[in-house]
Design a protein around this motif. Structure first.
Motif, PDB file in Angstrom:
ATOM      1  N   ALA A 190      10.460  -2.068  22.812  1.00 49.34           N
ATOM      2  CA  ALA A 190      10.191  -0.796  22.159  1.00 49.34           C
ATOM      3  C   ALA A 190       9.376  -1.064  20.909  1.00 49.34           C
ATOM      4  CB  ALA A 190      11.497  -0.086  21.805  1.00 49.34           C
ATOM      5  N   MET A 191       8.467  -0.150  20.605  1.00 50.99           N
ATOM      6  CA  MET A 191       7.651  -0.312  19.408  1.00 50.99           C
ATOM      7  C   MET A 191       7.138   1.031  18.927  1.00 50.99           C
ATOM      8  SD  MET A 191       4.026  -1.817  20.888  1.00 50.99           S
ATOM      9  CE  MET A 191       3.144  -1.373  19.392  1.00 50.99           C
ATOM     10  N   ASN A 192       6.885   1.120  17.623  1.00 47.36           N
ATOM     11  CA  ASN A 192       6.231   2.282  17.059  1.00 47.36           C
ATOM     12  C   ASN A 192       4.734   2.181  17.319  1.00 47.36           C
ATOM     13  OD1 ASN A 192       8.635   3.316  16.034  1.00 47.36           O
ATOM     14  ND2 ASN A 192       8.418   2.225  14.096  1.00 47.36           N
ATOM     15  N   PRO A 193       4.013   3.291  17.269  1.00 53.09           N
ATOM     16  CA  PRO A 193       2.567   3.214  17.498  1.00 53.09           C
ATOM     17  C   PRO A 193       1.821   2.518  16.362  1.00 53.09           C
ATOM     18  CG  PRO A 193       3.215   5.446  16.921  1.00 53.09           C
ATOM     19  CD  PRO A 193       4.476   4.677  17.114  1.00 53.09           C
ATOM     20  N   CYS A 194       2.438   2.428  15.190  1.00 54.34           N
ATOM     21  CA  CYS A 194       1.840   1.741  14.053  1.00 54.34           C
ATOM     22  C   CYS A 194       2.972   1.352  13.111  1.00 54.34           C
ATOM     23  CB  CYS A 194       0.814   2.625  13.338  1.00 54.34           C
ATOM     24  SG  CYS A 194       1.524   4.129  12.635  1.00 54.34           S
ATOM     25  N   ARG A 195       2.662   0.709  12.001  1.00 52.87           N
ATOM     26  CA  ARG A 195       3.716   0.249  11.107  1.00 52.87           C
ATOM     27  C   ARG A 195       4.491   1.413  10.496  1.00 52.87           C
ATOM     28  NH1 ARG A 195       5.518  -4.151   8.695  1.00 52.87           N
ATOM     29  NH2 ARG A 195       3.940  -5.464   9.655  1.00 52.87           N
ATOM     30  N   CYS A 196       3.787   2.454  10.079  1.00 48.75           N
ATOM     31  CA  CYS A 196       4.504   3.607   9.502  1.00 48.75           C
ATOM     32  C   CYS A 196       5.197   4.425  10.576  1.00 48.75           C
ATOM     33  CB  CYS A 196       3.551   4.482   8.691  1.00 48.75           C
ATOM     34  SG  CYS A 196       2.358   5.418   9.682  1.00 48.75           S
ATOM     35  N   GLY A 197       4.724   4.329  11.817  1.00 41.40           N
ATOM     36  CA  GLY A 197       5.396   4.978  12.932  1.00 41.40           C
ATOM     37  C   GLY A 197       4.912   6.367  13.276  1.00 41.40           C
ATOM     38  N   HIS A 198       3.920   6.895  12.555  1.00 39.79           N
ATOM     39  CA  HIS A 198       3.539   8.294  12.767  1.00 39.79           C
ATOM     40  C   HIS A 198       2.075   8.455  13.143  1.00 39.79           C
ATOM     41  CE1 HIS A 198       7.454   9.559  11.336  1.00 39.79           C
ATOM     42  NE2 HIS A 198       7.294   8.818  10.246  1.00 39.79           N
ATOM     43  N   LEU A 199       1.504   7.462  13.774  1.00 38.14           N
ATOM     44  CA  LEU A 199       0.118   7.568  14.210  1.00 38.14           C
ATOM     45  C   LEU A 199      -0.019   8.720  15.208  1.00 38.14           C
ATOM     46  CD1 LEU A 199      -2.716   6.223  14.160  1.00 38.14           C
ATOM     47  CD2 LEU A 199      -2.004   4.943  16.193  1.00 38.14           C
ATOM     48  N   GLY A 200      -1.032   9.583  14.981  1.00 39.99           N
ATOM     49  CA  GLY A 200      -1.232  10.733  15.854  1.00 39.99           C
ATOM     50  C   GLY A 200      -0.634  12.015  15.321  1.00 39.99           C
ATOM     51  N   ASP A 201       0.260  11.928  14.317  1.00 43.08           N
ATOM     52  CA  ASP A 201       0.831  13.105  13.668  1.00 43.08           C
ATOM     53  C   ASP A 201       0.025  13.362  12.403  1.00 43.08           C
ATOM     54  OD1 ASP A 201       2.277  15.028  12.351  1.00 43.08           O
ATOM     55  OD2 ASP A 201       4.238  14.139  12.801  1.00 43.08           O
ATOM     56  N   ALA A 202      -0.889  14.352  12.466  1.00 40.56           N
ATOM     57  CA  ALA A 202      -1.835  14.563  11.367  1.00 40.56           C
ATOM     58  C   ALA A 202      -1.131  14.804  10.037  1.00 40.56           C
ATOM     59  CB  ALA A 202      -2.753  15.743  11.697  1.00 40.56           C
ATOM     60  N   GLY A 203       0.047  15.385  10.064  1.00 40.78           N
ATOM     61  CA  GLY A 203       0.733  15.696   8.819  1.00 40.78           C
ATOM     62  C   GLY A 203       1.510  14.529   8.240  1.00 40.78           C
ATOM     63  N   ARG A 204       1.718  13.451   9.026  1.00 41.64           N
ATOM     64  CA  ARG A 204       2.577  12.374   8.547  1.00 41.64           C
ATOM     65  C   ARG A 204       1.933  10.995   8.632  1.00 41.64           C
ATOM     66  NH1 ARG A 204       8.309  13.092  11.431  1.00 41.64           N
ATOM     67  NH2 ARG A 204       8.944  11.769   9.679  1.00 41.64           N
ATOM     68  N   GLU A 205       0.840  10.846   9.362  1.00 41.50           N
ATOM     69  CA  GLU A 205       0.258   9.521   9.509  1.00 41.50           C
ATOM     70  C   GLU A 205      -0.342   9.036   8.193  1.00 41.50           C
ATOM     71  OE1 GLU A 205      -2.641   9.870  12.567  1.00 41.50           O
ATOM     72  OE2 GLU A 205      -4.124  10.872  11.310  1.00 41.50           O
ATOM     73  N   CYS A 206      -0.437   7.722   8.047  1.00 38.68           N
ATOM     74  CA  CYS A 206      -0.916   7.141   6.795  1.00 38.68           C
ATOM     75  C   CYS A 206      -2.438   7.220   6.718  1.00 38.68           C
ATOM     76  CB  CYS A 206      -0.441   5.693   6.670  1.00 38.68           C
ATOM     77  SG  CYS A 206      -1.150   4.575   7.903  1.00 38.68           S
ATOM     78  N   LYS A 207      -2.985   6.832   5.563  1.00 40.25           N
ATOM     79  CA  LYS A 207      -4.420   6.961   5.321  1.00 40.25           C
ATOM     80  C   LYS A 207      -5.226   5.926   6.113  1.00 40.25           C
ATOM     81  CE  LYS A 207      -3.798   8.846   0.677  1.00 40.25           C
ATOM     82  NZ  LYS A 207      -4.081   8.662  -0.774  1.00 40.25           N
ATOM     83  N   ARG A 208      -4.566   4.905   6.637  1.00 44.19           N
ATOM     84  CA  ARG A 208      -5.288   3.866   7.365  1.00 44.19           C
ATOM     85  C   ARG A 208      -5.468   4.201   8.845  1.00 44.19           C
ATOM     86  NH1 ARG A 208      -3.157  -0.752   8.069  1.00 44.19           N
ATOM     87  NH2 ARG A 208      -5.136  -1.865   8.168  1.00 44.19           N
ATOM     88  N   ALA A 209      -4.945   5.323   9.284  1.00 39.40           N
ATOM     89  CA  ALA A 209      -5.066   5.694  10.704  1.00 39.40           C
ATOM     90  C   ALA A 209      -6.546   5.920  11.048  1.00 39.40           C
ATOM     91  CB  ALA A 209      -4.260   6.953  10.971  1.00 39.40           C
ATOM     92  N   PRO A 210      -6.990   5.539  12.262  1.00 41.10           N
ATOM     93  CA  PRO A 210      -6.220   4.903  13.341  1.00 41.10           C
ATOM     94  C   PRO A 210      -6.219   3.376  13.285  1.00 41.10           C
ATOM     95  CG  PRO A 210      -8.397   5.458  14.138  1.00 41.10           C
ATOM     96  CD  PRO A 210      -8.367   5.887  12.693  1.00 41.10           C
ATOM     97  N   ARG A 211      -6.836   2.817  12.226  1.00 41.40           N
ATOM     98  CA  ARG A 211      -6.937   1.358  12.148  1.00 41.40           C
ATOM     99  C   ARG A 211      -5.556   0.714  12.078  1.00 41.40           C
ATOM    100  NH1 ARG A 211     -10.818  -2.387  10.514  1.00 41.40           N
ATOM    101  NH2 ARG A 211      -9.958  -4.447  11.014  1.00 41.40           N
ATOM    102  N   CYS A 212      -4.593   1.385  11.451  1.00 40.88           N
ATOM    103  CA  CYS A 212      -3.258   0.791  11.319  1.00 40.88           C
ATOM    104  C   CYS A 212      -2.621   0.577  12.691  1.00 40.88           C
ATOM    105  CB  CYS A 212      -2.368   1.667  10.449  1.00 40.88           C
ATOM    106  SG  CYS A 212      -2.050   3.313  11.129  1.00 40.88           S
ATOM    107  N   GLY A 213      -2.859   1.509  13.635  1.00 36.51           N
ATOM    108  CA  GLY A 213      -2.310   1.355  14.979  1.00 36.51           C
ATOM    109  C   GLY A 213      -2.934   0.192  15.721  1.00 36.51           C
ATOM    110  N   GLU A 214      -4.252   0.010  15.536  1.00 36.77           N
ATOM    111  CA  GLU A 214      -4.936  -1.110  16.186  1.00 36.77           C
ATOM    112  C   GLU A 214      -4.429  -2.441  15.638  1.00 36.77           C
ATOM    113  OE1 GLU A 214      -9.003  -0.350  15.430  1.00 36.77           O
ATOM    114  OE2 GLU A 214      -9.096   1.475  16.655  1.00 36.77           O
ATOM    115  N   ASP A 215      -4.242  -2.510  14.330  1.00 44.11           N
ATOM    116  CA  ASP A 215      -3.752  -3.744  13.716  1.00 44.11           C
ATOM    117  C   ASP A 215      -2.327  -4.055  14.179  1.00 44.11           C
ATOM    118  OD1 ASP A 215      -6.131  -3.940  12.412  1.00 44.11           O
ATOM    119  OD2 ASP A 215      -5.378  -3.188  10.491  1.00 44.11           O
TER     120      ASP A 215
END
Length: 495
Positions: free
Chosen positions: A343-368
């Motif tokens: 099991a894994m989150n889509p990124c470190r913060c866990g909210h990639l794809g949620d425009a209201g909650r994803e971090c400023k590094r999206a979508p690069r954070c998910g790729e990393d």
């Protein structure tokens, strides 16, 4: 000069390697010597044996007592050599009949007051003794564990004195009986899971064919909840599998009260676990989580958080079903035919794809974050499902899903078809050449493999998943619909 010999065992993986414990009592300056490539625990046996004999009112003769552990070039590890050393010394002192003692192997640790304490690996030792037509002497608490082998005489004694009295005909030790199967904790029910139909379907396919599965989704999507319900869907182990799994747990010292493991094990190590903890190793080359999960499930929550070397070490066991711990002096091989569920989150913060909650590094954070998992490792995962959280409104109105017992019954029937068709193998291990594929299904699979750039391994694993889907549908042949669903769960390689 007198010489006596008692058999014991050293452990190489789950194999019991015979060791002759020879004792010579000869004239010379009083000494109590031990030779034969022994580690610290074995070398300290001299003092424990001396104290145990003193507790019985016996003393070593004022002569040169030499203990040899043969073969001398094999590393001897563990306190289980205490008991065979004590028995061989007593036989050399003519306290025990040498001829009768030579028909037994022994494993056990001695307390200073002569009590025999439990040790790891008794089940493996009993199997080794059975293969050599020997009886086995062990601690009273582990007599039931040794009795599972069934074809040997087991002497399970509480202390050294009762063992001496038995061999001298002054007491009779009762033969132990197997203690039964290990207790199975109550499993959470799949009926409690509402919604998430795609993820439930992927879980059922994974359970039916013993396929590896990865669930990707934000926190609260239900990844861990689904994984916790997987053990309740799996069929019981066969008699041979139960004995194999129990032997591994015995070597690791995890077999509780000598009860046989009859259910597939479920292991969930923390993501801080070291490489040695995951694949085996350490000072005594003990089995790791991949071996403790043999014939069961290895659940890795937040898989990218594991150390890179631990993740890469999984590649060989997933492919071969075994793991080898290498040392300068020896190599130890453990079975490791496990079902990987991650099991894994889509990124470190866990909210990639949620425009209201994803971090400023999206979508690069998910790729990393995903790049922590190498391509060869991802290629070995049969099913990948992306999950989204169920909304509170949907959860409150959604009906209950199928209960675990209903799904488990379908899985048992599916596994039975696989075992009958493939000489005991699940689809995850089977050769796709033995599958009956519809011509249209084969053409669809080949075209999709080209367009998705699947590797030969990826194509093979996709066919295995297709066969499992066909088995769940009760179909003798793999049809295009089954291939299409398998492709739906096949993750595209990273660009």
């Amino acid at each position: 000069m007198t010489i006596a010999c008692v058999k014991s065992f050293a452990f190489a993986g789950i194999d019991a390697v015979p060791v002759d414990v020879e004792v010579q009592i000869a004239n010379g300056l009083p000494a109590f010597l031990l030779v034969g490539l022994a580690d610290k625990a074995v070398a300290e046996a001299r003092e424990r044996v001396r104290a145990a004999l003193t507790s019985m009112g016996l003393a070593l003769p004022p002569k040169r007592v030499l203990i040899n552990l043969a073969p001398a070039d094999l590393q001897k590890e563990g306190s289980h050599f205490d008991l065979p050393i004590a028995l061989a010394v007593l036989a050399a002192m003519d306290v025990l009949p040498r001829h009768e003692v030579s028909h037994y192997a022994a494993v056990g640790e001695l307390s200073l007051d002569g009590r025999i304490n439990p040790v790891s690996g008794v089940l493996a030792a009993a199997m080794g003794a059975s293969a050599r037509d020997l009886g086995l002497v062990c601690a009273e608490q582990q007599g039931g564990e040794a009795a599972w082998v069934g074809r040997i005489e087991v002497l399970a004694a509480p202390d050294l004195l009762s063992l001496v009295n038995h061999f001298r005909g002054q007491q009779v030790l009762s033969p132990p009986v197997p203690p039964g199967a290990a207790d199975v904790p109550r499993q959470p029910d799949l009926a409690d899971v509402k919604g998430m139909e795609t993820a439930r379907r992927a879980l059922e396919i994974a359970a039916a064919g013993a396929h590896s599965l990865m669930m990707i989704g934000p926190p609260g999507a239900g990844k861990s909840m689904l994984a916790a319900r997987l053990p309740g869907l799996l069929p019981d182990l066969s008699a041979a599998e139960a004995l194999e799994v129990s032997t591994i747990h015995s070597i690791a010292g995890l077999l509780q009260d000598g009860k046989l493991v009859t259910r597939p094990p479920f292991r969930e190590p923390h993501h801080s676990a070291s490489q040695a903890a995951i694949v085996g190793g350490g000072p005594k080359a003990k089995p790791g989580e991949v071996s403790l999960a043999h014939r069961g499930v290895l659940f890795l929550d937040e898989m990218p958080e594991l150390a890179r070397q631990s993740l890469e070490a999984l590649r060989s066991p997933i492919e071969t079903g075994r793991t080898t711990v290498s040392r300068a002096a020896a190599h130890y091989t453990y079975p490791a035919r496990f079902q990987l569920v991650a099991a894994m989150n889509p990124c470190r913060c866990g909210h990639l794809g949620d425009a209201g909650r994803e971090c400023k590094r999206a979508p690069r954070c998910g790729e990393d974050y995903l790049s922590k998992l190498s391509g060869p490792l991802l290629d070995r995962i049969d099913l990948t499902v992306e999950m989204t959280p169920v909304s509170p409104g949907e959860m409150s109105r959604a009906p209950k899903g199928e209960a675990s017992c209903v799904v488990a019954d379908r899985i048992r029937q599916c596994r039975a078809r696989q075992v009958a068709r493939q000489d005991g193998l699940c689809n995850a291990e089977a050769n796709p050449d033995r599958f009956e594929l519809d011509d249209a299904a084969r053409e669809l699979g080949e075209q999709a493999a080209d367009r998705l750039a699947l590797s030969a391994r990826g194509f093979t694993r996709m066919l295995r998943v297709s066969r499992t889907i066909a088995d769940l549908a009760g179909s003798d042949r793999v049809e295009p619909l089954h291939v299409a669903e398998a492709l739906r769960f096949r993750r595209r390689p990273a660009a």
